[in-house]
Scaffold this motif. Structure first.
Motif, PDB file in Angstrom:
ATOM      1  N   ALA A  10       0.836  -1.205   0.000  1.00  0.00           N
ATOM      2  CA  ALA A  10       0.000   0.000   0.000  1.00  0.00           C
ATOM      3  C   ALA A  10       0.869   1.253   0.000  1.00  0.00           C
ATOM      4  O   ALA A  10       0.589   2.224  -0.718  1.00  0.00           O
ATOM      5  CB  ALA A  10      -0.935  -0.008   1.200  1.00  0.00           C
ATOM      6  N   THR A  13       2.438   1.667  -3.483  1.00  0.00           N
ATOM      7  CA  THR A  13       1.424   2.113  -4.440  1.00  0.00           C
ATOM      8  C   THR A  13       1.118   3.591  -4.262  1.00  0.00           C
ATOM      9  O   THR A  13       1.076   4.350  -5.234  1.00  0.00           O
ATOM     10  CB  THR A  13       0.131   1.280  -4.269  1.00  0.00           C
ATOM     11  N   ASP A  14       0.911   4.015  -3.017  1.00  0.00           N
ATOM     12  CA  ASP A  14       0.621   5.431  -2.772  1.00  0.00           C
ATOM     13  C   ASP A  14       1.782   6.331  -3.162  1.00  0.00           C
ATOM     14  O   ASP A  14       1.588   7.415  -3.710  1.00  0.00           O
ATOM     15  CB  ASP A  14       0.250   5.653  -1.302  1.00  0.00           C
ATOM     16  N   GLU A  15       3.006   5.901  -2.893  1.00  0.00           N
ATOM     17  CA  GLU A  15       4.167   6.720  -3.260  1.00  0.00           C
ATOM     18  C   GLU A  15       4.274   6.879  -4.775  1.00  0.00           C
ATOM     19  O   GLU A  15       4.559   7.967  -5.272  1.00  0.00           O
ATOM     20  CB  GLU A  15       5.447   6.115  -2.691  1.00  0.00           C
ATOM     21  N   LEU A  17       1.808   6.635  -6.979  1.00  0.00           N
ATOM     22  CA  LEU A  17       0.694   7.476  -7.424  1.00  0.00           C
ATOM     23  C   LEU A  17       0.940   8.946  -7.067  1.00  0.00           C
ATOM     24  O   LEU A  17       0.566   9.844  -7.827  1.00  0.00           O
ATOM     25  CB  LEU A  17      -0.623   6.994  -6.816  1.00  0.00           C
ATOM     26  N   ALA A  18       1.567   9.188  -5.927  1.00  0.00           N
ATOM     27  CA  ALA A  18       1.878  10.563  -5.526  1.00  0.00           C
ATOM     28  C   ALA A  18       2.853  11.197  -6.514  1.00  0.00           C
ATOM     29  O   ALA A  18       2.668  12.347  -6.939  1.00  0.00           O
ATOM     30  CB  ALA A  18       2.454  10.595  -4.114  1.00  0.00           C
ATOM     31  N   ARG A 131      -5.114  10.261  -1.542  1.00  0.00           N
ATOM     32  CA  ARG A 131      -4.517   8.985  -1.127  1.00  0.00           C
ATOM     33  C   ARG A 131      -5.420   7.798  -1.470  1.00  0.00           C
ATOM     34  O   ARG A 131      -6.634   7.861  -1.307  1.00  0.00           O
ATOM     35  CB  ARG A 131      -4.247   8.988   0.373  1.00  0.00           C
ATOM     36  N   THR A 132      -4.795   6.739  -1.936  1.00  0.00           N
ATOM     37  CA  THR A 132      -5.518   5.497  -2.213  1.00  0.00           C
ATOM     38  C   THR A 132      -5.702   4.713  -0.916  1.00  0.00           C
ATOM     39  O   THR A 132      -6.757   4.156  -0.664  1.00  0.00           O
ATOM     40  CB  THR A 132      -4.725   4.647  -3.225  1.00  0.00           C
ATOM     41  N   TYR A 133      -4.664   4.672  -0.113  1.00  0.00           N
ATOM     42  CA  TYR A 133      -4.685   3.999   1.186  1.00  0.00           C
ATOM     43  C   TYR A 133      -4.340   5.036   2.247  1.00  0.00           C
ATOM     44  O   TYR A 133      -3.840   6.111   1.942  1.00  0.00           O
ATOM     45  CB  TYR A 133      -3.665   2.861   1.223  1.00  0.00           C
ATOM     46  N   LEU A 136       0.121   6.681   3.792  1.00  0.00           N
ATOM     47  CA  LEU A 136       0.849   7.948   3.736  1.00  0.00           C
ATOM     48  C   LEU A 136       0.058   9.044   4.446  1.00  0.00           C
ATOM     49  O   LEU A 136      -1.166   9.023   4.474  1.00  0.00           O
ATOM     50  CB  LEU A 136       1.049   8.395   2.285  1.00  0.00           C
TER      51      LEU A 136
END
Length: 151
Positions: A10, A13-15, A17-18, A131-133, A136
């Protein structure tokens, strides 16, 4: 062990996408500022003066920003798009022919400086990462760009 693995997944993935979000915002802002800097004041140009029409520049910048980041006329994200919060224009500054060049703009608070050799536009936007999750912490960037008139 699987909880640790899923948390790391997670986070990764968030990093990613950021980073994609900040690059998308920067490219969109660059296009907007370059379009704004090319909005000549026709009356002044007829007199041989290179000047930016501030109204047309603001309209062009917002139109490009809204098209590139898929925003409505209030800079709110369109339905079913990645961004979830309003994009705020922190600064829109037209530096015109009445300024002594080279012109240096400096913002110590945001650690930004640029030197313009001719009329140009400086623009900052505030962009929030959806944020997706919840791994972060919330991320908000102030993205900065500038462009000069081409002649």
């Amino acid at each position: 062990m699987s909880v640790v693995f899923m948390s790391l997944y997670a986070l990764q993935t968030d990093e990613e996408l950021a980073m994609h979000t900040v690059f998308q915002g920067k490219h969109g802002l660059n296009d907007a500022v370059h379009a704004a800097a090319q909005q000549s004041d026709g009356a002044k140009l007829a007199q041989g003066i290179h000047s930016i029409d501030e109204t047309k520049a603001r309209e062009a910048a917002l139109a490009y920003l809204q098209a590139n980041l898929r925003l409505n006329e209030d800079n709110e994200p369109l339905p079913d798009t990645f961004l979830k919060s309003r994009v705020v224009v922190e600064l829109f500054k037209v530096v015109n022919e009445d300024t002594v060049f080279p012109y240096m703009y400096q913002d110590d608070r945001l650690d930004y400086s640029v030197t313009l050799e001719r009329p140009g536009v400086i623009m900052f936007i505030r962009l929030e990462f959806p944020r997706t999750y919840a791994v972060l912490q919330p991320i908000t960037w102030v993205i900065k760009s500038s462009a000069e008139m081409v002649y």
